[in-house]
Motif scaffolding. Structure first.
Motif, PDB file in Angstrom:
ATOM      1  N   GLY A   1      14.139   9.912  -8.001  1.00 49.95           N
ATOM      2  CA  GLY A   1      12.969  10.427  -7.306  1.00 49.95           C
ATOM      3  C   GLY A   1      12.176   9.274  -6.746  1.00 49.95           C
ATOM      4  N   ASP A   2      11.161   9.581  -5.988  1.00 47.87           N
ATOM      5  CA  ASP A   2      10.332   8.533  -5.390  1.00 47.87           C
ATOM      6  C   ASP A   2       9.498   7.838  -6.464  1.00 47.87           C
ATOM      7  N   ILE A   3       9.345   6.532  -6.311  1.00 50.36           N
ATOM      8  CA  ILE A   3       8.504   5.762  -7.231  1.00 50.36           C
ATOM      9  C   ILE A   3       7.377   5.118  -6.446  1.00 50.36           C
ATOM     10  N   PRO A   4       6.217   4.925  -7.067  1.00 51.34           N
ATOM     11  CA  PRO A   4       5.088   4.268  -6.385  1.00 51.34           C
ATOM     12  C   PRO A   4       5.264   2.757  -6.390  1.00 51.34           C
ATOM     13  N   GLY A   5       6.133   2.269  -5.507  1.00 49.42           N
ATOM     14  CA  GLY A   5       6.514   0.858  -5.532  1.00 49.42           C
ATOM     15  C   GLY A   5       5.336  -0.094  -5.426  1.00 49.42           C
ATOM     16  N   ASP A   6       4.429   0.152  -4.491  1.00 52.14           N
ATOM     17  CA  ASP A   6       3.293  -0.757  -4.307  1.00 52.14           C
ATOM     18  C   ASP A   6       2.388  -0.766  -5.537  1.00 52.14           C
ATOM     19  N   ALA A   7       2.161   0.415  -6.096  1.00 53.27           N
ATOM     20  CA  ALA A   7       1.301   0.490  -7.284  1.00 53.27           C
ATOM     21  C   ALA A   7       1.941  -0.219  -8.472  1.00 53.27           C
ATOM     22  N   LEU A   8       3.257  -0.076  -8.624  1.00 53.56           N
ATOM     23  CA  LEU A   8       3.950  -0.757  -9.716  1.00 53.56           C
ATOM     24  C   LEU A   8       3.876  -2.268  -9.539  1.00 53.56           C
ATOM     25  N   LYS A   9       4.075  -2.735  -8.295  1.00 55.75           N
ATOM     26  CA  LYS A   9       3.990  -4.173  -8.047  1.00 55.75           C
ATOM     27  C   LYS A   9       2.589  -4.699  -8.349  1.00 55.75           C
ATOM     28  N   THR A  10       1.569  -3.951  -7.931  1.00 57.30           N
ATOM     29  CA  THR A  10       0.188  -4.369  -8.202  1.00 57.30           C
ATOM     30  C   THR A  10      -0.068  -4.448  -9.704  1.00 57.30           C
ATOM     31  N   ALA A  11       0.433  -3.446 -10.437  1.00 56.46           N
ATOM     32  CA  ALA A  11       0.238  -3.427 -11.892  1.00 56.46           C
ATOM     33  C   ALA A  11       0.948  -4.601 -12.556  1.00 56.46           C
TER      34      ALA A  11
ATOM     35  N   GLN B   1      -2.762 -11.667 -16.356  1.00 59.19           N
ATOM     36  CA  GLN B   1      -3.373 -11.625 -17.688  1.00 59.19           C
ATOM     37  C   GLN B   1      -2.555 -12.434 -18.686  1.00 59.19           C
ATOM     38  N   GLY B   2      -1.242 -12.498 -18.458  1.00 59.91           N
ATOM     39  CA  GLY B   2      -0.375 -13.269 -19.335  1.00 59.91           C
ATOM     40  C   GLY B   2      -0.343 -14.748 -19.015  1.00 59.91           C
ATOM     41  N   GLY B   3      -1.021 -15.154 -17.934  1.00 65.39           N
ATOM     42  CA  GLY B   3      -1.105 -16.573 -17.611  1.00 65.39           C
ATOM     43  C   GLY B   3      -0.419 -16.989 -16.329  1.00 65.39           C
ATOM     44  N   LEU B   4       0.338 -16.073 -15.679  1.00 63.28           N
ATOM     45  CA  LEU B   4       1.031 -16.405 -14.431  1.00 63.28           C
ATOM     46  C   LEU B   4       0.227 -15.832 -13.263  1.00 63.28           C
ATOM     47  N   THR B   5      -0.568 -16.666 -12.636  1.00 66.33           N
ATOM     48  CA  THR B   5      -1.414 -16.207 -11.531  1.00 66.33           C
ATOM     49  C   THR B   5      -0.639 -16.218 -10.221  1.00 66.33           C
ATOM     50  N   ASN B   6      -1.050 -15.336  -9.302  1.00 72.13           N
ATOM     51  CA  ASN B   6      -0.464 -15.255  -7.957  1.00 72.13           C
ATOM     52  C   ASN B   6       1.056 -15.047  -7.998  1.00 72.13           C
ATOM     53  N   ALA B   7       1.515 -14.243  -8.934  1.00 76.72           N
ATOM     54  CA  ALA B   7       2.950 -13.989  -9.044  1.00 76.72           C
ATOM     55  C   ALA B   7       3.456 -13.192  -7.847  1.00 76.72           C
ATOM     56  N   GLU B   8       4.675 -13.439  -7.469  1.00 80.16           N
ATOM     57  CA  GLU B   8       5.338 -12.675  -6.415  1.00 80.16           C
ATOM     58  C   GLU B   8       6.359 -11.760  -7.070  1.00 80.16           C
ATOM     59  N   VAL B   9       6.209 -10.457  -6.859  1.00 83.89           N
ATOM     60  CA  VAL B   9       7.072  -9.461  -7.491  1.00 83.89           C
ATOM     61  C   VAL B   9       7.672  -8.568  -6.420  1.00 83.89           C
ATOM     62  N   SER B  10       8.955  -8.334  -6.525  1.00 89.06           N
ATOM     63  CA  SER B  10       9.619  -7.382  -5.628  1.00 89.06           C
ATOM     64  C   SER B  10      10.281  -6.302  -6.465  1.00 89.06           C
TER      65      SER B  10
ATOM     66  N   VAL C   1      15.182  -6.798 -14.837  1.00 89.05           N
ATOM     67  CA  VAL C   1      14.173  -7.725 -14.333  1.00 89.05           C
ATOM     68  C   VAL C   1      14.786  -9.116 -14.283  1.00 89.05           C
ATOM     69  N   GLN C   2      14.809  -9.685 -13.088  1.00 89.00           N
ATOM     70  CA  GLN C   2      15.360 -11.026 -12.896  1.00 89.00           C
ATOM     71  C   GLN C   2      14.208 -11.979 -12.596  1.00 89.00           C
ATOM     72  N   GLN C   3      14.111 -13.042 -13.383  1.00 82.69           N
ATOM     73  CA  GLN C   3      13.059 -14.024 -13.138  1.00 82.69           C
ATOM     74  C   GLN C   3      13.332 -14.772 -11.845  1.00 82.69           C
ATOM     75  N   THR C   4      12.279 -15.032 -11.085  1.00 80.75           N
ATOM     76  CA  THR C   4      12.347 -15.921  -9.933  1.00 80.75           C
ATOM     77  C   THR C   4      11.417 -17.100 -10.184  1.00 80.75           C
ATOM     78  N   SER C   5      11.449 -18.078  -9.306  1.00 73.56           N
ATOM     79  CA  SER C   5      10.630 -19.278  -9.517  1.00 73.56           C
ATOM     80  C   SER C   5       9.140 -18.972  -9.447  1.00 73.56           C
ATOM     81  N   THR C   6       8.774 -17.880  -8.760  1.00 72.86           N
ATOM     82  CA  THR C   6       7.355 -17.560  -8.597  1.00 72.86           C
ATOM     83  C   THR C   6       6.965 -16.205  -9.181  1.00 72.86           C
ATOM     84  N   GLY C   7       7.889 -15.530  -9.821  1.00 74.44           N
ATOM     85  CA  GLY C   7       7.588 -14.199 -10.347  1.00 74.44           C
ATOM     86  C   GLY C   7       8.826 -13.490 -10.851  1.00 74.44           C
ATOM     87  N   ALA C   8       9.121 -12.336 -10.259  1.00 76.84           N
ATOM     88  CA  ALA C   8      10.256 -11.557 -10.749  1.00 76.84           C
ATOM     89  C   ALA C   8      10.774 -10.613  -9.669  1.00 76.84           C
ATOM     90  N   ARG C   9      12.047 -10.338  -9.769  1.00 73.96           N
ATOM     91  CA  ARG C   9      12.718  -9.353  -8.916  1.00 73.96           C
ATOM     92  C   ARG C   9      13.166  -8.204  -9.815  1.00 73.96           C
TER      93      ARG C   9
END
Length: 459
Positions: free
Chosen positions: A410-420, A427-436, A395-403
């Motif tokens: 196998g296949d992973i549920p990428g969209d569901a993981l990003k949403t989670a 909940q931890g205090g970082l609203t509107n985070a951008e995650v890839s 996990v690499q921190q970005t200025s607005t979230g994380a990469r």
């Protein structure tokens, strides 16, 4: 299927029924500890040979009834990769299948399942640990009873000698879901009169301080990095509680945290060390001279990079650990990659036991965002570590979230993981985070040591 709350209460009753013996064991001599290791080793190896196809192949050349601790050197180390590759053959209960247990964890994490006990008797936990390489491990009933007492017996012994005065309230900062072992273990009190407040590690610091000020605990248990942050909150005057005891776990404990606890409350911190595979293994007593290893339940072999023994007081490159209790998933010379220093000298907390005086495991780093919003790595671990098709990640921190870089099988549920992840970060205090999330064939490692940094904050 039984009710989780009823099973949990029964389990805690069994934990408390063993506490007196667990405390008494701390007075054992070294010879008595070594005698127990020999007896338990023979029993655990015999059971593994008979019930685990993996261990039948691995240990078939040994005569369990005459085995000595020194004979462990005849057994090759056991790695996490081997466990995951041969999982169904490692376990001793042939009803257990890796895919089924993974499905149980997925239902538990989503809320579809509320009983954390699989088949009403086993506890399963998936973890990436500091390495980030996913492992799936089981605790049977005995494993939890023993591990909970290893975790608490130093504290319980002290309470017998000096009973606490006033309200008994313990605040526990741990994972928010039972899919992580910290949630099952650390809120388990051997004193039934002690009230417990559980705070998920992804709770925003401001909210955590408010909850603690309302609860007014006399004791605190939590991840080392979060405890250090709470010490800072106390020194700044925002956290206003009167702590009598602090215990830390899951991460290396810096001296700075101890110094801050002294400044805030005039007390030192009791550190603990362990892993999901073997449970809590070392606990610090009142001498604060190192963590007493639970050698009545575990055999520790500190070795160098070639798996050759190193002497006490020398730095070990890794540990080979044999778990002497809990037969569902035998751990016999299991490799832990933490770098430690052991001390076999006089132990003022338990004369028959060695201590770990230094753990140089990989410390996870907080991600700090604008506005002094601090995100603990557990937020990422608790989600990424539960996806069975992610084998390793960074996990690499970005200025607005994380990469997130992920190696998959196998296949992973990428969209569901990003949403989670976005929801958990909010909940931890970082609203509107951008995650890839990017699926990659390899992860970047140090060019000389080949070590992988799991969480990479911005410079």
């Amino acid at each position: 299927m039984a009710n989780f709350a009823a099973l949990r209460e029964k389990h805690l009753a069994d934990v408390r029924g063993f506490t007196a013996e667990a405390i008494e064991r701390l007075s054992w001599t070294r010879d008595r500890v070594l005698e127990e290791q020999t007896l338990r080793l023979r029993s655990i190896v015999a059971a593994a040979q008979q019930k685990s196809p993996f261990h039948a192949r691995r240990l078939g050349h040994l005569e369990a009834s005459t085995l000595e601790v020194g004979d462990l050197a005849k057994i090759p180390p056991m790695t996490k990769a081997e466990v995951m590759a041969d999982w169904d053959d490692v376990v001793t209960d042939q009803r257990l299948k890796q895919d089924d247990v993974n499905a149980h964890l997925k239902r538990l994490l989503s809320g579809e399942e509320t009983n954390a006990y699989y088949l009403d008797e086993y506890y399963a936990a998936a973890t990436g640990g500091s390495s980030g390489k996913r492992g799936l491990f089981l605790w049977d009933w005995e494993t939890f009873v023993v591990t909970a007492n290893i975790t608490s017996r130093m504290e319980a012994r002290q309470d017998l000698a000096h009973p606490p005065v006033g309200p008994k309230r313990t605040a526990v900062v741990c994972a928010g879901s039972y899919v992580h072992a910290s949630r099952l273990l650390f809120p388990s009190m051997v004193d039934p009169e002690r009230d417990v407040l559980v705070l998920p590690a992804n709770t925003a610091m401001r909210t955590m301080v408010e909850r603690l000020n309302e609860f007014q605990p006399d004791r605190l248990i939590g991840y080392s990095s979060i405890v250090e942050e709470l010490c800072a909150e106390a020194l700044d005057g925002r956290l206003q509680i009167n702590l009598q005891r602090i215990s830390t776990n899951s991460e290396p404990l810096p001296q700075q945290a101890r110094d801050m606890a002294f400044q805030a409350w005039g007390i030192n911190i009791h550190n603990q060390w362990g892993s999901v595979e073997i449970g809590v293994a070392g606990t610090e007593g009142n001498s604060y001279s190192g963590m007493t290893i639970a050698e009545d339940f575990l055999i520790f072999e500190p070795v160098d990079e070639h798996d050759q023994p190193v002497s006490d007081a020398a730095q070990a490159d890794r540990l080979l650990v044999t778990k002497l209790y809990g037969q569902v998933m035998p751990m016999i010379r299991y490799e832990l990659t933490d770098t430690v220093v052991l001390d076999g000298g006089p132990n003022p907390d338990a004369a028959g036991y060695r201590r770990i005086t230094e753990v140089k495991g990989r410390a996870d780093n907080w991600f700090v965002y604008p506005g002094d919003t601090k995100i603990h790595p557990m937020i990422f671990r608790s989600i990424l570590g539960q996806e069975p098709h992610i084998s390793e990640y960074q996990v690499q921190q970005t200025s607005t979230g994380a990469r997130v870089l992920a190696m998959t099988h196998g296949d992973i549920p990428g969209d569901a993981l990003k949403t989670a992840l976005v929801r958990a970060l909010a909940q931890g205090g970082l609203t509107n985070a951008e995650v890839s999330i990017e699926v990659v064939p390899d992860l970047p490692r140090h060019p000389e040591t080949n070590k992988l940094r799991r969480f990479v904050p911005l410079s």
